[in-house]
Design a protein around this motif. Structure first.
Motif, PDB file in Angstrom:
ATOM      1  N   GLY A  23     -15.161  -6.539  -9.056  1.00 25.91           N
ATOM      2  CA  GLY A  23     -14.374  -7.532  -9.779  1.00 25.91           C
ATOM      3  C   GLY A  23     -13.023  -7.055 -10.246  1.00 25.91           C
ATOM      4  O   GLY A  23     -12.381  -7.702 -11.080  1.00 25.91           O
ATOM      5  N   GLN A  24     -12.548  -5.938  -9.685  1.00 27.66           N
ATOM      6  CA  GLN A  24     -11.274  -5.382 -10.152  1.00 27.66           C
ATOM      7  C   GLN A  24     -10.078  -5.827  -9.308  1.00 27.66           C
ATOM      8  O   GLN A  24      -8.957  -5.467  -9.620  1.00 27.66           O
ATOM      9  CB  GLN A  24     -11.364  -3.851 -10.180  1.00 27.66           C
ATOM     10  CG  GLN A  24     -12.340  -3.345 -11.236  1.00 27.66           C
ATOM     11  CD  GLN A  24     -12.658  -1.882 -11.086  1.00 27.66           C
ATOM     12  OE1 GLN A  24     -13.034  -1.405 -10.016  1.00 27.66           O
ATOM     13  NE2 GLN A  24     -12.505  -1.138 -12.167  1.00 27.66           N
ATOM     14  N   GLY A  25     -10.306  -6.592  -8.262  1.00 25.30           N
ATOM     15  CA  GLY A  25      -9.186  -7.169  -7.535  1.00 25.30           C
ATOM     16  C   GLY A  25      -9.050  -6.688  -6.108  1.00 25.30           C
ATOM     17  O   GLY A  25      -9.763  -5.801  -5.637  1.00 25.30           O
ATOM     18  N   THR A  26      -8.093  -7.301  -5.412  1.00 25.15           N
ATOM     19  CA  THR A  26      -7.835  -7.033  -3.997  1.00 25.15           C
ATOM     20  C   THR A  26      -7.093  -5.726  -3.811  1.00 25.15           C
ATOM     21  O   THR A  26      -6.191  -5.395  -4.579  1.00 25.15           O
ATOM     22  CB  THR A  26      -7.006  -8.181  -3.393  1.00 25.15           C
ATOM     23  OG1 THR A  26      -7.695  -9.411  -3.602  1.00 25.15           O
ATOM     24  CG2 THR A  26      -6.765  -7.968  -1.898  1.00 25.15           C
ATOM     25  N   GLY A  27      -7.436  -4.991  -2.762  1.00 26.47           N
ATOM     26  CA  GLY A  27      -6.692  -3.794  -2.395  1.00 26.47           C
ATOM     27  C   GLY A  27      -5.453  -4.176  -1.609  1.00 26.47           C
ATOM     28  O   GLY A  27      -5.543  -4.874  -0.594  1.00 26.47           O
ATOM     29  N   ILE A  28      -4.279  -3.750  -2.080  1.00 22.97           N
ATOM     30  CA  ILE A  28      -3.012  -4.055  -1.408  1.00 22.97           C
ATOM     31  C   ILE A  28      -2.550  -2.805  -0.673  1.00 22.97           C
ATOM     32  O   ILE A  28      -2.335  -1.756  -1.284  1.00 22.97           O
ATOM     33  CB  ILE A  28      -1.925  -4.478  -2.419  1.00 22.97           C
ATOM     34  CG1 ILE A  28      -2.423  -5.652  -3.276  1.00 22.97           C
ATOM     35  CG2 ILE A  28      -0.633  -4.835  -1.685  1.00 22.97           C
ATOM     36  CD1 ILE A  28      -2.692  -6.924  -2.511  1.00 22.97           C
ATOM     37  N   VAL A  29      -2.409  -2.914   0.649  1.00 19.42           N
ATOM     38  CA  VAL A  29      -2.003  -1.787   1.482  1.00 19.42           C
ATOM     39  C   VAL A  29      -0.579  -2.020   1.970  1.00 19.42           C
ATOM     40  O   VAL A  29      -0.295  -3.006   2.646  1.00 19.42           O
ATOM     41  CB  VAL A  29      -2.940  -1.607   2.693  1.00 19.42           C
ATOM     42  CG1 VAL A  29      -2.526  -0.386   3.498  1.00 19.42           C
ATOM     43  CG2 VAL A  29      -4.385  -1.478   2.234  1.00 19.42           C
ATOM     44  N   VAL A  30       0.325  -1.104   1.600  1.00 21.41           N
ATOM     45  CA  VAL A  30       1.717  -1.183   2.044  1.00 21.41           C
ATOM     46  C   VAL A  30       1.839  -0.396   3.342  1.00 21.41           C
ATOM     47  O   VAL A  30       1.543   0.796   3.383  1.00 21.41           O
ATOM     48  CB  VAL A  30       2.668  -0.599   0.983  1.00 21.41           C
ATOM     49  CG1 VAL A  30       4.117  -0.783   1.421  1.00 21.41           C
ATOM     50  CG2 VAL A  30       2.423  -1.240  -0.365  1.00 21.41           C
ATOM     51  N   SER A  31       2.245  -1.076   4.395  1.00 18.60           N
ATOM     52  CA  SER A  31       2.319  -0.449   5.713  1.00 18.60           C
ATOM     53  C   SER A  31       3.641  -0.791   6.376  1.00 18.60           C
ATOM     54  O   SER A  31       4.098  -1.935   6.287  1.00 18.60           O
ATOM     55  CB  SER A  31       1.154  -0.942   6.579  1.00 18.60           C
ATOM     56  OG  SER A  31       1.215  -0.368   7.861  1.00 18.60           O
ATOM     57  N   PRO A  32       4.298   0.164   7.053  1.00 21.18           N
ATOM     58  CA  PRO A  32       5.645  -0.076   7.563  1.00 21.18           C
ATOM     59  C   PRO A  32       5.732  -0.786   8.899  1.00 21.18           C
ATOM     60  O   PRO A  32       6.785  -1.270   9.262  1.00 21.18           O
ATOM     61  CB  PRO A  32       6.224   1.343   7.675  1.00 21.18           C
ATOM     62  CG  PRO A  32       5.027   2.177   7.981  1.00 21.18           C
ATOM     63  CD  PRO A  32       3.879   1.559   7.229  1.00 21.18           C
ATOM     64  N   LEU A  33       4.636  -0.833   9.653  1.00 19.56           N
ATOM     65  CA  LEU A  33       4.738  -1.415  10.990  1.00 19.56           C
ATOM     66  C   LEU A  33       3.686  -2.481  11.239  1.00 19.56           C
ATOM     67  O   LEU A  33       2.530  -2.356  10.833  1.00 19.56           O
ATOM     68  CB  LEU A  33       4.603  -0.337  12.067  1.00 19.56           C
ATOM     69  CG  LEU A  33       5.867   0.423  12.432  1.00 19.56           C
ATOM     70  CD1 LEU A  33       5.643   1.186  13.710  1.00 19.56           C
ATOM     71  CD2 LEU A  33       7.068  -0.493  12.589  1.00 19.56           C
ATOM     72  N   ILE A  34       4.111  -3.517  11.903  1.00 21.79           N
ATOM     73  CA  ILE A  34       3.258  -4.655  12.205  1.00 21.79           C
ATOM     74  C   ILE A  34       2.041  -4.238  13.033  1.00 21.79           C
ATOM     75  O   ILE A  34       0.926  -4.705  12.802  1.00 21.79           O
ATOM     76  CB  ILE A  34       4.077  -5.729  12.942  1.00 21.79           C
ATOM     77  CG1 ILE A  34       5.090  -6.364  11.973  1.00 21.79           C
ATOM     78  CG2 ILE A  34       3.185  -6.782  13.564  1.00 21.79           C
ATOM     79  CD1 ILE A  34       6.120  -7.241  12.646  1.00 21.79           C
ATOM     80  N   ALA A  35       2.252  -3.328  13.990  1.00 28.27           N
ATOM     81  CA  ALA A  35       1.159  -2.926  14.881  1.00 28.27           C
ATOM     82  C   ALA A  35      -0.010  -2.338  14.109  1.00 28.27           C
ATOM     83  O   ALA A  35      -1.172  -2.629  14.402  1.00 28.27           O
ATOM     84  CB  ALA A  35       1.669  -1.917  15.907  1.00 28.27           C
ATOM     85  N   LEU A  36       0.294  -1.491  13.126  1.00 22.30           N
ATOM     86  CA  LEU A  36      -0.776  -0.874  12.334  1.00 22.30           C
ATOM     87  C   LEU A  36      -1.555  -1.934  11.569  1.00 22.30           C
ATOM     88  O   LEU A  36      -2.792  -1.913  11.524  1.00 22.30           O
ATOM     89  CB  LEU A  36      -0.187   0.137  11.352  1.00 22.30           C
ATOM     90  CG  LEU A  36      -1.176   0.754  10.368  1.00 22.30           C
ATOM     91  CD1 LEU A  36      -2.159   1.642  11.104  1.00 22.30           C
ATOM     92  CD2 LEU A  36      -0.464   1.535   9.284  1.00 22.30           C
TER      93      LEU A  36
END
Length: 616
Positions: free
Chosen positions: A59-72
């Motif tokens: 219940g602590q929330g969504t994991g936000i992943v910062v990624s530089p490329l669309i392919a990944l």
């Protein structure tokens, strides 16, 4: 950790964590910040995916992943979705209605993991959106992009420190595969992670075999290498990436390889965006594609079965080289890193540094990074020891690189070094102009060309004193003297050579110089010898029944991947498929014990796999 292990088994199908994964996951899931340095293929993604799922399900929330490329993002979201995880991506490929749907899911708490590009993340609108939802953690992938000293600086990454300011209670994990001490320090400072716990794993990729050959018709050397190491019995070739420095060379090399029967595609930033995306999609989905590219291609590519990475031009730094070669063998199976290298590469890279718009400090750092890579190319010792030492890691000779498998002969090159250094000095003294290696070799070998006579260099004392050595041998000597720092390239003089600070000691006889012996015929890169790279054979040790299972399972996987519109490896990796073929499970419970089969995939594909095996 029992909950983390349950997720590892149920979602990803694995029974145990590797290395520091468990410790990292425990720290981040508990709310701690961390900086993780782990080699490509070492399991970095699990270090944020598992704690993201733990925190979201608590219940602590969504994991936000910062990624530089669309392919990944596309690869990882596809893989997570197949594993039953509620994952989504938010980047420029989405239509406005698709993006709105993702945002609604985020606000409603329906997403477990959301991948987002840094440019989108840093917009005021999206930051406001995050403040209206629950965020479980922030994962900043490819964190070296924040460093101006790194090999892939991205200005938008600098702004990510705002995450700490606006969401101080949300844990952050920054991850990278390649960062020296200077880059690590800058990552911590720019992302406000000075108090974060640092997890420094071994940078070693033992499954990759490193080989660097002297250029002698590099295209033919490359083709010989691919045919010897990566050709399959059915006429296809393994998937691979070939890096070139210029767009023109990319296109010419891809066309030439295509004419030789390979499925080779070009990729560079100057291509039409739609065609570039099409080629990248083919590389992800089809087997046996060889991508010829500039460094515009690759970062974040999650394709696990790239069996080789080749360089036809020298990269800019050890970090760049290691990042690019790390795209091979992400599945942990044998892979090759092959490079052809010559004196012209050194001159070209030094000129690019000098002609760049960077300030003097950046140019000095860039030059030192290039020098470290030159040292790798010219070492007579273990390549892996040299690479790991650059990242402050001590190691023993690996037995899995060209210099370990076929140790190069060395010789006392003090006399020849003195000849070369003296020639640089005498020629410059005679004409008040510095010259490049080709001209200096002509002087040393006594080639009285029109240019030599025009400058009066047939009269200098070093004219003809090196006639007993070939042009190739002298070029190898000059190249090594540059790597030793005894010669420097005059960036403004089109590759002209100057004496380095330590050259005087050699000329006075105060220092001896040991050089690699130049091969009489440079290795073509493809001869079958003790140094050839290990062929990846998933069927090694299989009996006839297992081989039949393997072929049937591959056909099923190909058809299933096509039906789902995802790469075959998203359905199952080769290693998982090979284990199924060997163990031939007869029940769902037996199938569940195969590594790589989680609960969602067991439910989705279990019966089909068993039926496929029964039909063999």
């Amino acid at each position: 950790m029992s909950s983390a292990l349950a997720i590892l088994k149920d979602v990803f199908g694995y029974h145990a964590f590797r290395g520091q994964q468990a410790e990292i996951i425990d720290h981040v899931a508990g709310g701690g910040d961390s900086l993780v340095l782990m080699p490509t293929g070492g399991g970095k993604s699990l270090c944020y995916q598992v704690p993201a799922l733990l925190r979201q399900r608590a219940g602590q929330g969504t994991g936000i992943v910062v990624s530089p490329l669309i392919a990944l993002m596309q690869d990882q979201v596809a893989a997570l979705s197949e594993a039953g995880v509620r994952a989504a991506v938010l980047n420029s490929t989405l239509t406005s209605s698709e993006a709105s749907a993702v945002e609604r899911d985020l606000l409603a708490g329906r997403l477990e993991v959301l991948y987002v590009a840094p440019e989108r993340l840093m917009t005021p609108r999206f930051l406001d959106l995050l403040e209206r939802t629950r965020v479980g953690l922030f994962a900043i992938d490819e964190a070296h992009c924040v460093s101006q000293w790194g090999h892939d600086f991205r200005p938008e990454y600098i702004q990510l420190s705002v995450l700490h300011e606006r969401f101080p209670q949300v844990p952050r994990i920054a991850l990278t595969a390649t960062a020296d001490a200077l880059t690590r320090q800058e990552i911590a400072e720019r992302l406000a992670l000075q108090d974060a716990r640092v997890f420094l794993s071994s940078f070693d990729r033992p499954n990759i075999r490193y080989r660097i050959v002297e250029k002698d018709n590099a295209r033919q050397q490359l083709l010989a290498f691919i045919k010897a190491e990566h050709a399959n019995a059915d006429g296809t070739h393994d998937s691979g990436i070939i890096y070139c420095l210029s767009r023109k060379k990319v296109e010419e090399t891809a066309a030439w390889l295509g004419a030789q029967g390979l499925k080779a595609l070009p990729y560079h930033a100057g291509m039409d965006a739609q065609l570039r995306a099409q080629y990248q999609a083919r590389f992800r989905v089809e087997e046996g594609i060889v991508m010829v590219a500039t460094i515009a291609f690759g970062m974040g590519i999650d394709k696990p079965d790239v069996r080789f990475v080749a360089h036809l031009d020298l990269p800019k730094s050890m970090e760049g080289y290691y990042q690019e070669t790390g795209r091979a063998g992400r599945d942990g199976l044998p892979a090759n890193a092959w490079m052809a290298y010559g004196l012209g590469d050194v001159v070209q890279q030094k000129r690019m540094i000098d002609e760049s718009e960077a300030d003097d400090a950046h140019k000095r750092v860039s030059s030192s990074k290039l020098d470290a890579l030159l040292g790798l190319c010219e070492t007579a010792g273990c390549r892996r020891v040299r690479i790991l030492a650059y990242f402050d890691e001590q190691s023993e000779p690996c037995g899995n690189c060209d210099t370990c498998l076929e140790p190069p002969a060395t010789w006392d090159g003090t006399r020849e070094a003195q000849m070369a250094l003296s020639c640089v000095y005498r020629v410059a003294q005679a004409s008040r102009v510095h010259f490049g290696a080709t001209h200096l070799v002509d002087v040393l070998r006594g080639n009285a060309s029109e240019k030599i006579r025009q400058w009066g260099h047939d009269k200098v004392s070093t004219f003809g004193i090196g006639a007993d050595r070939s042009v190739a041998e002298w070029h190898a000597i000059f190249r090594q003297l540059i790597a030793h720092g005894l010669l420097m390239i005059d960036h403004g003089g089109h590759g002209a050579l100057l004496l380095g600070e330590s050259a005087r000691q050699v000329l006075r006889g105060e220092t001896t110089i040991t050089l690699r012996r130049q091969a009489s015929k440079p290795a073509r890169g493809g001869e079958r010898s003790a140094s050839r790279g290990s062929r990846t054979d998933h069927t090694a040790g299989m009996d006839e029944d297992a081989l039949a299972n393997w072929e049937a399972l591959r056909k099923w996987r190909t058809a299933t991947a096509r039906e789902h519109g995802v790469p075959a490896y998203v359905i199952f990796h080769d290693a998982t498929l090979a284990e199924i073929a060997r163990s031939a499970p007869a029940t769902l419970d037996e199938l569940a014990e195969v590594p790589g089969i989680g609960a969602a995939k067991l439910e989705r594909y279990g019966e089909e796999i068993l039926e496929t095996l029964e039909g063999v």
